[in-house]
Structures are given as C-alpha cells and as structure tokens.
Design a protein around this motif. Structure first.
Motif, PDB file in Angstrom:
ATOM      1  N   ARG A 132      34.203 -34.105 -56.462  1.00  0.00           N
ATOM      2  CA  ARG A 132      34.170 -33.407 -55.178  1.00  0.00           C
ATOM      3  C   ARG A 132      34.945 -34.196 -54.123  1.00  0.00           C
ATOM      4  NH1 ARG A 132      28.954 -33.635 -54.254  1.00  0.00           N
ATOM      5  NH2 ARG A 132      28.539 -31.976 -55.766  1.00  0.00           N
ATOM      6  N   ASN A 133      34.708 -35.507 -54.095  1.00  0.00           N
ATOM      7  CA  ASN A 133      35.404 -36.357 -53.132  1.00  0.00           C
ATOM      8  C   ASN A 133      36.892 -36.460 -53.450  1.00  0.00           C
ATOM      9  OD1 ASN A 133      32.885 -36.767 -52.042  1.00  0.00           O
ATOM     10  ND2 ASN A 133      32.657 -38.855 -52.791  1.00  0.00           N
ATOM     11  N   ALA A 134      37.232 -36.483 -54.756  1.00  0.00           N
ATOM     12  CA  ALA A 134      38.635 -36.581 -55.159  1.00  0.00           C
ATOM     13  C   ALA A 134      39.414 -35.337 -54.744  1.00  0.00           C
ATOM     14  CB  ALA A 134      38.733 -36.789 -56.669  1.00  0.00           C
ATOM     15  N   THR A 148      37.780 -45.949 -53.519  1.00  0.00           N
ATOM     16  CA  THR A 148      36.900 -45.447 -52.476  1.00  0.00           C
ATOM     17  C   THR A 148      36.174 -46.561 -51.725  1.00  0.00           C
ATOM     18  OG1 THR A 148      35.037 -43.966 -51.999  1.00  0.00           O
ATOM     19  CG2 THR A 148      34.963 -45.159 -54.074  1.00  0.00           C
ATOM     20  N   SER A 149      35.925 -46.314 -50.456  1.00  0.00           N
ATOM     21  CA  SER A 149      35.123 -47.257 -49.671  1.00  0.00           C
ATOM     22  C   SER A 149      33.639 -47.086 -49.952  1.00  0.00           C
ATOM     23  CB  SER A 149      35.384 -47.051 -48.174  1.00  0.00           C
ATOM     24  OG  SER A 149      34.968 -45.747 -47.760  1.00  0.00           O
ATOM     25  N   ASP A 150      33.271 -46.021 -50.668  1.00  0.00           N
ATOM     26  CA  ASP A 150      31.874 -45.773 -51.039  1.00  0.00           C
ATOM     27  C   ASP A 150      31.526 -46.638 -52.247  1.00  0.00           C
ATOM     28  OD1 ASP A 150      29.382 -44.856 -51.722  1.00  0.00           O
ATOM     29  OD2 ASP A 150      29.892 -42.728 -51.635  1.00  0.00           O
ATOM     30  N   THR A 151      31.087 -47.844 -51.971  1.00  0.00           N
ATOM     31  CA  THR A 151      30.828 -48.812 -53.047  1.00  0.00           C
ATOM     32  C   THR A 151      29.666 -48.393 -53.945  1.00  0.00           C
ATOM     33  OG1 THR A 151      30.404 -51.144 -53.499  1.00  0.00           O
ATOM     34  CG2 THR A 151      29.316 -50.212 -51.578  1.00  0.00           C
ATOM     35  N   THR A 152      28.699 -47.649 -53.402  1.00  0.00           N
ATOM     36  CA  THR A 152      27.565 -47.209 -54.211  1.00  0.00           C
ATOM     37  C   THR A 152      28.013 -46.228 -55.278  1.00  0.00           C
ATOM     38  OG1 THR A 152      26.053 -47.519 -52.346  1.00  0.00           O
ATOM     39  CG2 THR A 152      25.299 -46.115 -54.147  1.00  0.00           C
ATOM     40  N   ILE A 205      33.025 -56.765 -58.513  1.00  0.00           N
ATOM     41  CA  ILE A 205      33.084 -57.919 -57.614  1.00  0.00           C
ATOM     42  C   ILE A 205      34.399 -57.929 -56.841  1.00  0.00           C
ATOM     43  CG2 ILE A 205      33.295 -60.442 -57.554  1.00  0.00           C
ATOM     44  CD1 ILE A 205      31.266 -60.499 -59.892  1.00  0.00           C
ATOM     45  N   ASP A 206      35.499 -57.672 -57.536  1.00  0.00           N
ATOM     46  CA  ASP A 206      36.811 -57.658 -56.882  1.00  0.00           C
ATOM     47  C   ASP A 206      36.906 -56.554 -55.839  1.00  0.00           C
ATOM     48  OD1 ASP A 206      39.798 -58.384 -56.801  1.00  0.00           O
ATOM     49  OD2 ASP A 206      39.853 -56.232 -57.275  1.00  0.00           O
ATOM     50  N   ARG A 207      36.383 -55.364 -56.146  1.00  0.00           N
ATOM     51  CA  ARG A 207      36.437 -54.244 -55.205  1.00  0.00           C
ATOM     52  C   ARG A 207      35.621 -54.539 -53.946  1.00  0.00           C
ATOM     53  NH1 ARG A 207      40.183 -51.273 -54.589  1.00  0.00           N
ATOM     54  NH2 ARG A 207      40.994 -53.359 -54.905  1.00  0.00           N
ATOM     55  N   ASN A 208      34.440 -55.124 -54.115  1.00  0.00           N
ATOM     56  CA  ASN A 208      33.622 -55.457 -52.952  1.00  0.00           C
ATOM     57  C   ASN A 208      34.254 -56.571 -52.133  1.00  0.00           C
ATOM     58  OD1 ASN A 208      31.087 -53.782 -53.001  1.00  0.00           O
ATOM     59  ND2 ASN A 208      30.991 -54.595 -55.069  1.00  0.00           N
ATOM     60  N   ARG A 209      34.853 -57.541 -52.797  1.00  0.00           N
ATOM     61  CA  ARG A 209      35.574 -58.604 -52.088  1.00  0.00           C
ATOM     62  C   ARG A 209      36.705 -58.001 -51.254  1.00  0.00           C
ATOM     63  NH1 ARG A 209      40.246 -60.346 -52.241  1.00  0.00           N
ATOM     64  NH2 ARG A 209      40.696 -59.005 -54.034  1.00  0.00           N
ATOM     65  N   HIS A 210      37.400 -57.038 -51.844  1.00  0.00           N
ATOM     66  CA  HIS A 210      38.528 -56.378 -51.172  1.00  0.00           C
ATOM     67  C   HIS A 210      38.098 -55.773 -49.836  1.00  0.00           C
ATOM     68  CE1 HIS A 210      42.124 -53.889 -50.707  1.00  0.00           C
ATOM     69  NE2 HIS A 210      41.353 -52.825 -50.617  1.00  0.00           N
ATOM     70  N   PHE A 211      36.948 -55.109 -49.813  1.00  0.00           N
ATOM     71  CA  PHE A 211      36.490 -54.464 -48.584  1.00  0.00           C
ATOM     72  C   PHE A 211      35.812 -55.447 -47.635  1.00  0.00           C
ATOM     73  CE2 PHE A 211      37.050 -50.713 -51.247  1.00  0.00           C
ATOM     74  CZ  PHE A 211      37.643 -49.829 -50.350  1.00  0.00           C
ATOM     75  N   LEU A 212      35.212 -56.500 -48.164  1.00  0.00           N
ATOM     76  CA  LEU A 212      34.561 -57.486 -47.301  1.00  0.00           C
ATOM     77  C   LEU A 212      35.570 -58.258 -46.453  1.00  0.00           C
ATOM     78  CD1 LEU A 212      31.672 -59.029 -49.449  1.00  0.00           C
ATOM     79  CD2 LEU A 212      31.465 -57.917 -47.224  1.00  0.00           C
TER      80      LEU A 212
END
Length: 302
Positions: A132-134, A148-152, A205-212
């Motif tokens: 749906r988001n795509a 996506t910024s939606d990490t959950t 871990i890499d994706r969350n680091r990217h946004f942090l």
C-alpha cells in the motif's frame, strides 16, 4: 496493529518450538526456538519505539521525539543478533562436536508447519501494508521496505521473512538428518539459521544507523515539497531546501525563499511564520524553518 499481530504470533510459536526442541533434541528446532523468542522480545522494543516516537514536540525536544523509533529499533536489531544469531550458531557448532539423534520428527514437522502458517499470516499483513505504501510512493515493495523511514514496518517484514526462511531451513536439516542418519545436517541447519538472523540484524542495524545520523528525504519527496513551496501564492522562488527525517514519516524542513511584495520587516516575519505553520500542518512536516533568500542566489528547479 502489525507489531501486535507479530508479537502474538512469535510468542505462541516460541513456546511451541521450545517444547518440541526439548522433546526431539533437534539443534535446528532449538535454533528456531531461540529465533522466535528473540523476535517476540524484539516486538516489545518495537512497541516501545512506536509509543515513544509518537510523543508531541516540547521545549526540551523542539524537533519532536521521532528519532526514538530508530533508537529502540536499533536495540531490537541488536537483540536479534545477540539472542538469536549468536545462540543458534554456537548451539550448532556444539552439536557438530557432540552430535545427538533427533526423535519424534513428525512432531517437529507439525510444529514447524503451524509456525509457518502463523508467521506467514504476520508476514502477509506486513507485506500488504508495504505494498500500500509502495503504491503511494510509486516504487517497488523491496525498495520501499529498505528505504522507508518507518523502521517498525521494515523490522516486521524483515523478521517475518527471516522466520519463514528459517523454518524451511530447520525442516530441511531435520529431514536430511532422517534420510542420511547423520546429525551433522541438523547442526548445519542451526548454523544456517543463525547466519540468516545475523544478516538480517546487520541490515536492520545499518538502516537504523542511517536514520539516526540524519537521513535526507528521497528525490521524489524533495521534488514534491519543492514544488509545493514554489506554488505557494506568497512565495516567488526557492533558493535553498533541506529535508531531513527526524522520525518515521516526519521531516525537518529548512528553506530559503523569496517572498512576493516588498512589505516592512515585521510584516515579512509574520508572513513567513504563517507559511511555516501552514507547512507544519502537513502530515510529512514536523518542523519548518524559513529564511529570506539573497537576491543573487539562483533559484532551485524541482
């Protein structure tokens, strides 16, 4: 809702796998039990991430609490690696050194089959949301999930996909053990499950680091916001635009604009503040800061 469904599924599956692992003595099943317990624990972190990141901005956090989502999701990703991957690989290596027979394999297959159905239901729910988001973002599901910024959402899709793959690997390891009579296959299954979990954990871990550390918006969103600014009736042109994610689906906007007219300084300040408030009323914009362009600066094209 997606996280709650995933948590319930993982909790039920973890209990069942643990019981069966103890009955059968299967290393692959024990690895899968550890996998499910890790996933269930991680869902708790994701629930905390959703709740804490949704808090409204205040004087102490003028940009809001959105980045809390990436902090708690990072804890969850590390949990997958430590509790799931390390245990599974270590247990598999131990079984290679001291192989043991697997008993009651039919019980193991039934448990894995039920687990596949439960994990599949959670995975389907997450994929439906991702599709749906795509469609809204006019991109592929895979690109959406990774970017996506939606990490959950990303965590649930990745964990459930790994869970389904792990179940297949565990079943294959037990079956090969049955066919060949060699316990090495069951141990190898445990190791493969651990490696799979490790790969998924490192990606998360890499994706969350990217946004942090501060991630800019996608080119599509930048163009969308830029055009919206240019089309505003009070804005003549835009010479600078910065968009940075400060939470799932929330952006910090900084722009330099040239306003129409030649009003007094106080009137210009009031006008710009009114435009900022209009921008902050948009679903994507958490905070907007505008300043005046210098006359010799080039206009941006969107």
């Amino acid at each position: 809702m997606t996280v709650i469904i995933a948590f319930c599924a993982n909790l039920l599956v973890a209990i069942a796998k643990t019981v069966v692992a103890l009955v059968t003595g299967s290393a692959s099943m024990m690895a899968e039990a550890a996998h499910s317990w890790a996933d269930a624990g991680n869902e708790i972190f994701l629930l905390i991430a959703d709740r804490r990141s949704a808090r409204a901005k205040d004087a102490r956090h003028p940009l809001g609490y959105g980045r809390e989502a990436y902090v708690w999701s990072l804890f969850a990703a590390v949990g997958i690696f430590t509790a799931g991957a390390v245990f599974s690989v270590t247990h598999g290596i131990h079984e290679l050194a001291e192989p043991a027979p697997v008993e009651s394999t039919n019980l193991a297959y039934i448990t894995l089959g039920v687990a596949f159905l439960l994990e599949g239901a959670s995975f389907t729910q997450a994929v439906v949301q991702a599709r749906r988001n795509a469609r809204k973002a006019d991109t592929s599901v895979l690109r959406l999930v990774l970017g996506t910024s939606d990490t959950t959402l990303r965590a649930v899709v990745a964990e459930d996909a790994a869970a389904l793959a792990g179940i297949v690997v565990a079943a294959a390891g037990i079956r090969l053990h049955e066919i060949t009579g060699k316990a090495v296959w069951d141990a190898v299954g445990s190791i493969v499950v651990g490696v799979l979990l490790g790969v998924v954990a490192l990606i998360l871990i890499d994706r969350n680091r990217h946004f942090l550390v501060g991630a800019s918006s996608t080119p599509a969103i930048r163009s969308r916001v830029g055009r919206a600014l240019q089309e505003h009736p009070d804005i003549n042109r835009v010479t600078y635009l910065h968009l940075e994610y400060i939470g799932p689906g929330r952006l910090f906007l900084v722009a330099e604009v040239d306003l129409d007219g030649d009003d007094r300084e106080e009137e210009v300040a009031r006008q710009m503040r009114r435009i900022e408030q209009e921008l902050e009323g948009h679903d994507l914009i958490e905070t907007a800061v505008l300043s005046l362009s210098v006359s010799d600066e080039a206009s941006l094209e969107f």
